[in-house]
Design a protein around this motif. Sequence first.
Motif, PDB file in Angstrom:
ATOM      1  N   ASP A   1       0.916  -0.854   0.421  1.00 27.25           N
ATOM      2  CA  ASP A   1       0.030  -0.059  -0.057  1.00 27.25           C
ATOM      3  C   ASP A   1       0.782   1.159   0.198  1.00 27.25           C
ATOM      4  O   ASP A   1       1.904   1.452   1.159  1.00 27.25           O
ATOM      5  N   THR A   2       0.184   2.784  -0.885  1.00 25.37           N
ATOM      6  CA  THR A   2       1.411   3.607  -0.300  1.00 25.37           C
ATOM      7  C   THR A   2      -0.118   4.584  -0.112  1.00 25.37           C
ATOM      8  O   THR A   2      -1.097   4.586  -0.576  1.00 25.37           O
ATOM      9  N   VAL A   3       0.606   5.125   1.038  1.00 24.77           N
ATOM     10  CA  VAL A   3      -0.226   6.430   1.462  1.00 24.77           C
ATOM     11  C   VAL A   3       0.413   7.720   1.056  1.00 24.77           C
ATOM     12  O   VAL A   3       2.047   7.854   0.618  1.00 24.77           O
ATOM     13  N   TYR A   4      -0.493   8.644  -0.036  1.00 25.18           N
ATOM     14  CA  TYR A   4       0.422   9.945  -0.319  1.00 25.18           C
ATOM     15  C   TYR A   4      -0.002  10.917   1.044  1.00 25.18           C
ATOM     16  O   TYR A   4      -1.441  11.438   0.972  1.00 25.18           O
ATOM     17  N   GLY A   5       0.867  12.245   1.208  1.00 25.55           N
ATOM     18  CA  GLY A   5       0.799  13.499   2.369  1.00 25.55           C
ATOM     19  C   GLY A   5       1.443  14.791   1.382  1.00 25.55           C
ATOM     20  O   GLY A   5       2.343  14.235   1.367  1.00 25.55           O
TER      21      GLY A   5
ATOM     22  N   GLY B   1       2.330  -6.611   5.168  1.00 24.64           N
ATOM     23  CA  GLY B   1       3.024  -6.298   3.878  1.00 24.64           C
ATOM     24  C   GLY B   1       3.664  -5.381   3.810  1.00 24.64           C
ATOM     25  O   GLY B   1       4.410  -4.638   5.169  1.00 24.64           O
ATOM     26  N   THR B   2       4.158  -4.264   2.702  1.00 27.95           N
ATOM     27  CA  THR B   2       5.585  -3.863   2.399  1.00 27.95           C
ATOM     28  C   THR B   2       4.936  -2.449   2.393  1.00 27.95           C
ATOM     29  O   THR B   2       3.883  -2.687   1.244  1.00 27.95           O
ATOM     30  N   ASP B   3       4.728  -1.684   2.637  1.00 29.54           N
ATOM     31  CA  ASP B   3       4.148  -0.149   2.767  1.00 29.54           C
ATOM     32  C   ASP B   3       5.064   1.016   2.742  1.00 29.54           C
ATOM     33  O   ASP B   3       5.716   1.000   3.126  1.00 29.54           O
ATOM     34  N   ILE B   4       4.154   1.568   1.560  1.00 32.01           N
ATOM     35  CA  ILE B   4       4.635   3.232   1.047  1.00 32.01           C
ATOM     36  C   ILE B   4       4.509   4.676   2.091  1.00 32.01           C
ATOM     37  O   ILE B   4       3.322   4.352   1.303  1.00 32.01           O
ATOM     38  N   VAL B   5       5.348   5.222   2.404  1.00 35.54           N
ATOM     39  CA  VAL B   5       4.151   6.695   2.777  1.00 35.54           C
ATOM     40  C   VAL B   5       5.376   7.991   2.100  1.00 35.54           C
ATOM     41  O   VAL B   5       6.611   7.754   1.660  1.00 35.54           O
ATOM     42  N   ASP B   6       4.944   8.213   0.752  1.00 34.47           N
ATOM     43  CA  ASP B   6       5.049   9.405  -0.367  1.00 34.47           C
ATOM     44  C   ASP B   6       4.436  10.375   0.286  1.00 34.47           C
ATOM     45  O   ASP B   6       3.661  11.120   0.224  1.00 34.47           O
ATOM     46  N   MET B   7       5.705  11.854   0.964  1.00 31.88           N
ATOM     47  CA  MET B   7       5.655  12.601   1.671  1.00 31.88           C
ATOM     48  C   MET B   7       6.082  14.017   0.795  1.00 31.88           C
ATOM     49  O   MET B   7       7.287  13.765   0.399  1.00 31.88           O
TER      50      MET B   7
ATOM     51  N   THR C   1       2.286  13.416  13.102  1.00 30.06           N
ATOM     52  CA  THR C   1       2.124  12.572  12.712  1.00 30.06           C
ATOM     53  C   THR C   1       2.233  10.924  13.079  1.00 30.06           C
ATOM     54  O   THR C   1       3.206  10.520  13.125  1.00 30.06           O
ATOM     55  N   GLU C   2       1.016   9.839  13.750  1.00 30.27           N
ATOM     56  CA  GLU C   2       1.610   8.603  14.594  1.00 30.27           C
ATOM     57  C   GLU C   2       1.896   8.052  12.764  1.00 30.27           C
ATOM     58  O   GLU C   2       0.519   7.120  12.220  1.00 30.27           O
ATOM     59  N   ILE C   3       3.099   7.070  12.965  1.00 28.90           N
ATOM     60  CA  ILE C   3       3.682   6.002  11.266  1.00 28.90           C
ATOM     61  C   ILE C   3       3.993   5.326  11.964  1.00 28.90           C
ATOM     62  O   ILE C   3       4.812   4.911  12.963  1.00 28.90           O
ATOM     63  N   SER C   4       3.424   3.922  11.840  1.00 24.68           N
ATOM     64  CA  SER C   4       3.743   2.247  11.993  1.00 24.68           C
ATOM     65  C   SER C   4       3.331   1.290  11.040  1.00 24.68           C
ATOM     66  O   SER C   4       2.472   1.685  10.088  1.00 24.68           O
ATOM     67  N   ASN C   5       4.388   0.507  11.174  1.00 21.08           N
ATOM     68  CA  ASN C   5       4.221  -0.502  10.396  1.00 21.08           C
ATOM     69  C   ASN C   5       4.559  -0.270   8.608  1.00 21.08           C
ATOM     70  O   ASN C   5       3.943  -0.503   8.135  1.00 21.08           O
ATOM     71  N   VAL C   6       5.277   0.578   8.634  1.00 18.40           N
ATOM     72  CA  VAL C   6       5.965   1.655   7.001  1.00 18.40           C
ATOM     73  C   VAL C   6       7.176   1.379   6.963  1.00 18.40           C
ATOM     74  O   VAL C   6       7.895   1.345   7.984  1.00 18.40           O
ATOM     75  N   GLU C   7       7.660  -0.024   6.232  1.00 16.67           N
ATOM     76  CA  GLU C   7       8.755   0.215   6.043  1.00 16.67           C
ATOM     77  C   GLU C   7       9.763   1.512   4.725  1.00 16.67           C
ATOM     78  O   GLU C   7      10.735   1.151   5.170  1.00 16.67           O
ATOM     79  N   THR C   8       8.861   2.136   3.937  1.00 17.65           N
ATOM     80  CA  THR C   8       9.329   2.959   3.149  1.00 17.65           C
ATOM     81  C   THR C   8       9.267   4.248   3.631  1.00 17.65           C
ATOM     82  O   THR C   8       7.697   4.549   3.293  1.00 17.65           O
ATOM     83  N   ILE C   9       9.422   5.231   3.532  1.00 15.63           N
ATOM     84  CA  ILE C   9       9.008   6.946   3.385  1.00 15.63           C
ATOM     85  C   ILE C   9       9.903   7.966   2.752  1.00 15.63           C
ATOM     86  O   ILE C   9      11.200   7.416   2.821  1.00 15.63           O
ATOM     87  N   LYS C  10       9.546   7.683   1.508  1.00 14.67           N
ATOM     88  CA  LYS C  10      10.001   9.336   1.097  1.00 14.67           C
ATOM     89  C   LYS C  10       9.110  10.800   0.800  1.00 14.67           C
ATOM     90  O   LYS C  10       8.619  10.775   1.219  1.00 14.67           O
TER      91      LYS C  10
END
Length: 204
Positions: free
Chosen positions: A1-5, A27-33, A44-53
């Motif tokens: 999953d990818t979350v955009y902010g 799974g493998t998760d991404i936050v794209d900021m 912001t509370e961020i957990s169980n996220v493997e990649t932050i861009k």
Amino acid sequence: DTVYGVLTGTASTTTLEAFDSIDGGAGTDIVDMALSGADYDGDTEISNVETIKVKATGAGRSFDADGITGLTLLQSKQSSQNLTVTNLESLSTELGLFKDSTANTTSVTYKNAVLAGTADNVTLNMERVTAAENVTLLSSGTNDIETVTINSTGTVVNNIGTLIVDDSGAANSMTKLVITGEAGLSITAALQVAAASTPTIDAS
């Protein structure tokens, strides 16, 4: 999953707020900021996220990594301004520079306790970095980063202007530089190494 902010500095257009909670779960998760008008202060509370861009634009931006655990990659993605990262929690978090075409400074500070060993290694992955990016790797205290591994990938030569590796007293700490990957790597400025050390460069 990818979350955009997006952090714009304006309430009506900012999509990542202090009260938000992001839990990637399995799974493998991404936050794209995108930091286009404000810094990320870690609310912001961020957990169980493997990649932050993180994309820094508009002006120099900062990213507070305090409390973010389990992260395997923190990447500056297409940033056109300086990016300053503080309070990184683990050496297991690899750093990344992707598709930077403007010569900026990426500065990353690790918590002192993370660097308690005598062979601490920071891995920096580079791809399509066509301008001479300045890279600064720091300890928040007197513990040191001894080894830097640069993984240069992609189809073009990746570029670094200056590579600085210091503790909080501005003492150079790097004793070994390892270069891997299929792409060429250019480092413009002379390397700064720990005093009274026998520095090693491994590009095999």
